[in-house]
Design a protein around this motif. Sequence first.
Motif, PDB file in Angstrom:
ATOM      1  N   UNK A 211     152.071  12.580 -57.826  1.00  0.00           N
ATOM      2  CA  UNK A 211     152.348  13.579 -58.867  1.00  0.00           C
ATOM      3  C   UNK A 211     151.077  14.349 -59.191  1.00  0.00           C
ATOM      4  N   UNK A 214     150.536  16.830 -56.577  1.00  0.00           N
ATOM      5  CA  UNK A 214     151.478  17.945 -56.779  1.00  0.00           C
ATOM      6  C   UNK A 214     150.979  18.872 -57.876  1.00  0.00           C
ATOM      7  N   UNK A 215     150.475  18.268 -58.957  1.00  0.00           N
ATOM      8  CA  UNK A 215     150.045  19.088 -60.096  1.00  0.00           C
ATOM      9  C   UNK A 215     148.816  19.915 -59.786  1.00  0.00           C
ATOM     10  N   UNK A 240     153.061  23.372 -52.545  1.00  0.00           N
ATOM     11  CA  UNK A 240     154.429  23.735 -52.945  1.00  0.00           C
ATOM     12  C   UNK A 240     155.427  23.407 -51.848  1.00  0.00           C
ATOM     13  N   UNK A 243     155.931  19.572 -51.372  1.00  0.00           N
ATOM     14  CA  UNK A 243     156.702  18.880 -52.412  1.00  0.00           C
ATOM     15  C   UNK A 243     158.092  19.465 -52.650  1.00  0.00           C
ATOM     16  N   UNK A 244     158.406  20.597 -52.049  1.00  0.00           N
ATOM     17  CA  UNK A 244     159.774  21.102 -52.210  1.00  0.00           C
ATOM     18  C   UNK A 244     160.542  21.108 -50.885  1.00  0.00           C
TER      19      UNK A 244
ATOM     20  N   UNK B   5     146.962  21.010 -70.550  1.00  0.00           N
ATOM     21  CA  UNK B   5     148.039  21.603 -69.752  1.00  0.00           C
ATOM     22  C   UNK B   5     148.184  23.094 -70.023  1.00  0.00           C
ATOM     23  N   UNK B  67     161.993  25.514 -59.623  1.00  0.00           N
ATOM     24  CA  UNK B  67     162.021  24.344 -58.734  1.00  0.00           C
ATOM     25  C   UNK B  67     160.599  23.861 -58.454  1.00  0.00           C
ATOM     26  N   UNK B  68     159.699  24.826 -58.252  1.00  0.00           N
ATOM     27  CA  UNK B  68     158.327  24.455 -57.961  1.00  0.00           C
ATOM     28  C   UNK B  68     157.696  23.749 -59.166  1.00  0.00           C
ATOM     29  N   UNK B  71     158.986  20.244 -59.375  1.00  0.00           N
ATOM     30  CA  UNK B  71     158.401  19.384 -58.337  1.00  0.00           C
ATOM     31  C   UNK B  71     156.934  19.098 -58.616  1.00  0.00           C
ATOM     32  N   UNK B  72     156.223  20.103 -59.096  1.00  0.00           N
ATOM     33  CA  UNK B  72     154.770  19.946 -59.151  1.00  0.00           C
ATOM     34  C   UNK B  72     154.232  19.560 -60.513  1.00  0.00           C
ATOM     35  N   UNK B  73     154.927  19.905 -61.584  1.00  0.00           N
ATOM     36  CA  UNK B  73     154.354  19.643 -62.909  1.00  0.00           C
ATOM     37  C   UNK B  73     155.070  18.549 -63.685  1.00  0.00           C
ATOM     38  N   UNK B  74     156.133  18.006 -63.127  1.00  0.00           N
ATOM     39  CA  UNK B  74     156.881  16.922 -63.784  1.00  0.00           C
ATOM     40  C   UNK B  74     157.119  17.211 -65.268  1.00  0.00           C
TER      41      UNK B  74
END
Lengths: 260, 220
Positions: A211, A214-215, A240, A243-244, B5, B67-68, B71-74
């Motif tokens: 995660x 991803x972030x 991107x 993870x997608x 954030x 969607x991104x 997926x990426x920032x939960x």
Amino acid sequence: MNNKLKIKISVRNLNIYYGKFLAIKNITLDIPERSITAVIGPSGCGKSTFLRALNRMNELLPDVKTEGEVSIDGRNIYSPDVDLVKLRRNVGMVFQRPNPFPKSIFENVAFGLRIQGIRDRERIEETVELSLRRAALWDEVKDKLYKSALELSGGQQQRLCIARALAVQPQVILMDEPASALDPIATLRIEDLMRELKEEYTIVIVTHNMQQAARVSDFTAFFLTDEDRAGMLIEYGNTSDIFTMPKDPRTEGYITGRYG
Amino acid sequence: MVNPRHIFDEEIRRLRTDLLRMGTLAREAVDKSIKALVNRDSSLAEEVIVGDDIIDKMDLDIEMKCMELIARQQPMARDLRVIGTILKTITDLERIADHAVDIAKIVKILADQPPLKPFIDIPKMCEISLSMLDDALKAFVNEDTELARKMCERDDLVDALYDQVFRELLTYMMEDPKAVVRALYLIFIARFLERVADHATNVGERVVYMITGVLKELNV
């Protein structure tokens, strides 16, 4: 991957052995400048070995053999005429557990300058302040620079270690699980700091925490071991996309928690 | 201490702006389509048809961005509800814009035929439906649950007008078979406007969900 980005680190056919054991096998990838590249994968897949190859830290371990090429700005760092001290100054490293020296906050950041033989007090003070500011720690420590670094919280200690790495003006910063010993908020602060640092530095991070990859990262490399337990690069691309819509079913299995 | 954030917050803020821009384009499309109807203006109708490509593209772009971020920032809690709301709302906005295109296509067909009757109720339906959409978007921006609930109530007015238009046009058709095609097209248009109001109601419901976490129909 975006072709317009300038490549900072270029890895070609990298094999690393611990004794007879092949730890990573035939890794080839390009790491773009001023971006964050994350290496993810299960334990034992060679992520940290790979990271340590980027500033020849593996050579501090006994019986390590490295084959292949790692070039930074087009120069092979494994060629015999490379000055290891200069290399590691240029390619700094931050570790899993914050490891400040048992010295004052100031002396921790000044350390790299002092061992370079820099004596100019003003210059040292300037560099310490700048490094602490860049590491987003200055406001929290400016009134206690001469207190022991060990009095800081874990998150602050980790940012201090980042400031210490920045003080010797590296171009590349390697981070090996830099937030795994920190609480969630301190973790997000480190990630936020990384996003700021990538404006000037090339960052490569190894993390168990996908995660986090991803972030924070722009590019993600997924490593996995083969049947002989040698780490291989399975997939590498824009974070991107990884993870997608990962291309390899093994990547998909890992990031969805079904494999690895 | 800086909010760690803030970049994610900025991305959500940008998404909200994009949604608003899409909503504004969709409402303008409906407005123009009815203006084109009333003024028998085929070129304005064509403008609506062509302009829909932009809205369709925004729909896809915003969906991919959501969607991104998932997926990426939960995203959690409120962040998750905002993104979920945006994902659902773009579909309603895209449909609203599609209805504007449906209307615009009929306007081009009717332009070649003599007018059946002056337009009274259809522009009124348009006005109320768009005021609902405007309030739903305003409620989204200002996070105003009261406004969202109130706008949903007006769906009844639009439904009542639709029934009225339907009955009236039915009598035209019964009286004169030559009026059937034109009357039928106008019934379609009224139906599309009634659907616009339904989609606006959906947006209002999502806004209430986004703010309170309670998801329920506000006008059954």
